[in-house]
Design a protein around this motif. Sequence first.
Motif, PDB file in Angstrom:
ATOM      1  N   SER A 129       0.904  -1.263   0.160  1.00  0.00           N
ATOM      2  CA  SER A 129      -0.065  -0.154   0.085  1.00  0.00           C
ATOM      3  C   SER A 129       0.843   1.100   0.071  1.00  0.00           C
ATOM      4  O   SER A 129       0.500   2.233  -0.710  1.00  0.00           O
ATOM      5  N   VAL A 131       3.926   1.578  -1.352  1.00  0.00           N
ATOM      6  CA  VAL A 131       4.404   1.582  -2.747  1.00  0.00           C
ATOM      7  C   VAL A 131       3.324   2.309  -3.590  1.00  0.00           C
ATOM      8  O   VAL A 131       3.612   3.281  -4.401  1.00  0.00           O
ATOM      9  N   TYR A 132       1.999   1.878  -3.497  1.00  0.00           N
ATOM     10  CA  TYR A 132       1.010   2.183  -4.263  1.00  0.00           C
ATOM     11  C   TYR A 132       0.733   3.845  -4.186  1.00  0.00           C
ATOM     12  O   TYR A 132       0.692   4.735  -5.042  1.00  0.00           O
ATOM     13  N   GLY A 134       2.960   6.062  -2.962  1.00  0.00           N
ATOM     14  CA  GLY A 134       4.065   6.675  -3.490  1.00  0.00           C
ATOM     15  C   GLY A 134       3.824   6.865  -4.672  1.00  0.00           C
ATOM     16  O   GLY A 134       4.302   7.954  -5.491  1.00  0.00           O
ATOM     17  N   ALA A 135       3.432   5.667  -5.740  1.00  0.00           N
ATOM     18  CA  ALA A 135       3.299   5.869  -7.038  1.00  0.00           C
ATOM     19  C   ALA A 135       2.489   6.948  -7.268  1.00  0.00           C
ATOM     20  O   ALA A 135       2.402   7.692  -8.357  1.00  0.00           O
ATOM     21  N   MET A 136       1.275   7.018  -6.550  1.00  0.00           N
ATOM     22  CA  MET A 136       0.215   7.990  -6.953  1.00  0.00           C
ATOM     23  C   MET A 136       0.671   9.235  -6.561  1.00  0.00           C
ATOM     24  O   MET A 136       0.307  10.328  -7.267  1.00  0.00           O
ATOM     25  N   VAL A 138       3.665  10.461  -7.090  1.00  0.00           N
ATOM     26  CA  VAL A 138       4.694  10.676  -8.290  1.00  0.00           C
ATOM     27  C   VAL A 138       4.128  10.899  -9.432  1.00  0.00           C
ATOM     28  O   VAL A 138       4.482  11.698 -10.217  1.00  0.00           O
ATOM     29  N   VAL A 139       3.028  10.395  -9.833  1.00  0.00           N
ATOM     30  CA  VAL A 139       2.336  10.306 -10.979  1.00  0.00           C
ATOM     31  C   VAL A 139       1.213  11.661 -10.777  1.00  0.00           C
ATOM     32  O   VAL A 139       0.465  12.210 -11.572  1.00  0.00           O
ATOM     33  N   ARG A 140       1.070  12.370  -9.719  1.00  0.00           N
ATOM     34  CA  ARG A 140       0.233  13.416  -9.206  1.00  0.00           C
ATOM     35  C   ARG A 140      -1.160  12.867  -9.273  1.00  0.00           C
ATOM     36  O   ARG A 140      -1.909  13.767  -9.815  1.00  0.00           O
ATOM     37  N   ARG A 141      -1.473  11.867  -8.921  1.00  0.00           N
ATOM     38  CA  ARG A 141      -3.146  11.388  -9.094  1.00  0.00           C
ATOM     39  C   ARG A 141      -3.519  11.481  -7.493  1.00  0.00           C
ATOM     40  O   ARG A 141      -4.728  11.335  -7.417  1.00  0.00           O
TER      41      ARG A 141
END
Length: 167
Positions: A129, A131-132, A134-136, A138-141
Motif C-alpha cells: 500500500s 508503494v501504491y 508513493g506511485a500515486m 509521483v504521477v500526481r494522481r
Amino acid sequence: MSTGLGFVGAVAVAAPPWTVIAWCRLAPFAVALALVDATVHRLPDRLVPVAGVGLIVILAGVAAPRARPGAFVRALVAGLVLGAFHPAPALVGGLGMGDVKLVPVVGVALGWAGWSCVLVGACAAFVLSGVYAGAMLVVRRGGRAARVPFGPFMIAAACVALAIGGT
C-alpha cells in the motif's frame, strides 16, 4: 476471470493438499472484497464475517480428522493477534473499520500456514500500500490526503505470503 485466477492460485498454494477446500471457499470472497474496496473504498459488512466464519469452520473440519490441532490453534491465535493491533490505526484515521474487520480473517488464513506467513503477509500489506501511495504521489494522481483502499493490499499480501511461504 479474477475469481478463476483466485481458484488457480488457491489450488497452487494449497499445502497440505486438502486445504484447497478452504482456499477455494475463500477465493471468491477475497476477489469480491478486493474489487469492491478498490472501487468504492468500503469492505461490505455482509461479506467479511461470512468469509471468516466459513474459513474457520472449514479449517476446523480439515484439522480434526488430520490431527492438526496445532495448525488450527495457530490460525485462531494469528487472527486474534493481528486483529488486536489494527483498531488503533482505525481510531486515528489510518484504516477503515472494514479493514479492521478483515484483518482477523486474513490472520486466520496466514496463521494456518505458519508464523512466517503471518509476518510476511502483515508487513507486505503495508509495503504494497505504501508503494501504491508513493506511485500515486509521483504521477500526481493523489495528495497526502488521498484515500488508499487497504483491503486489496491485505488480500494481495496474503496471497503472496501463502504462495512463497505456505507450509
